[in-house]
Scaffold this motif. Sequence first.
Motif, PDB file in Angstrom:
ATOM      1  N   SER A  39       0.801  -1.220   0.000  1.00 31.34           N
ATOM      2  CA  SER A  39       0.000   0.000   0.000  1.00 31.34           C
ATOM      3  C   SER A  39       0.834   1.269   0.000  1.00 31.34           C
ATOM      4  CB  SER A  39      -0.928  -0.003   1.221  1.00 31.34           C
ATOM      5  OG  SER A  39      -0.163  -0.002   2.394  1.00 31.34           O
ATOM      6  N   ASP A  57       1.586   3.568   6.244  1.00 27.03           N
ATOM      7  CA  ASP A  57       0.830   2.718   5.333  1.00 27.03           C
ATOM      8  C   ASP A  57       0.415   1.438   6.049  1.00 27.03           C
ATOM      9  OD1 ASP A  57       1.106   4.547   3.294  1.00 27.03           O
ATOM     10  OD2 ASP A  57       2.828   3.534   2.393  1.00 27.03           O
ATOM     11  N   ARG A  76       0.259  11.926   6.321  1.00 23.13           N
ATOM     12  CA  ARG A  76       1.205  11.195   5.469  1.00 23.13           C
ATOM     13  C   ARG A  76       2.091  12.108   4.626  1.00 23.13           C
ATOM     14  NH1 ARG A  76      -3.175   7.788   5.731  1.00 23.13           N
ATOM     15  NH2 ARG A  76      -2.651   5.623   6.214  1.00 23.13           N
TER      16      ARG A  76
END
Length: 187
Positions: A39, A57, A76
């Motif tokens: 991911s 992730d 993120r």
Amino acid sequence: MKNWIASGSAPAYAVLPALAALGLLAGCGADEPAKPSASASAPASDHGSEPVFNPCDGLEIAPVEKALGAELRVERGTSAAPRCALLPKESGGTAYELNYLPFKGTLAEAWKTMDVKSGEVSQPKVTGADDARLVKQQGVNSYAITGFVQNGGLIQSFNSVDLEPYDGDAIDRAATALLEQLSTNAP
């Protein structure tokens, strides 16, 4: 230190020299970056379109929130400036900045080179991890924890800090829960 995911500034307290020492070890003992998770979404600047591992992730924050007794949001960053931070949804809560470093040696070997002169150090047992450390420091108006967890050739770490009023026991439980989640989520 290009393999570290970070932006902004981490909390300033006595453990930072230890983090710097671990970062310096990257230049003399780092392997290629850890295999990215499926991911991972941020491209590495020096590897074309190859994804970069980001500790955020796949990270499950619900156990950390439950232990902390507060809601967090995940930050993120961007593909150009990747970051992994858990920030309080309500102002004044505990904040976490997460990083990682591929490393050929062990956390115990890296630890011997660090200059940790203050703080309470513990070695919690973390499921699936090769080794882990927590460094707690209670200041006059703040409570800070730095955590390290090693899974194979990957050492993940976090810095956390909260200002008064804070619940030290809840912050301790959340730090252990975060180490567990980082270990579980390691590639």
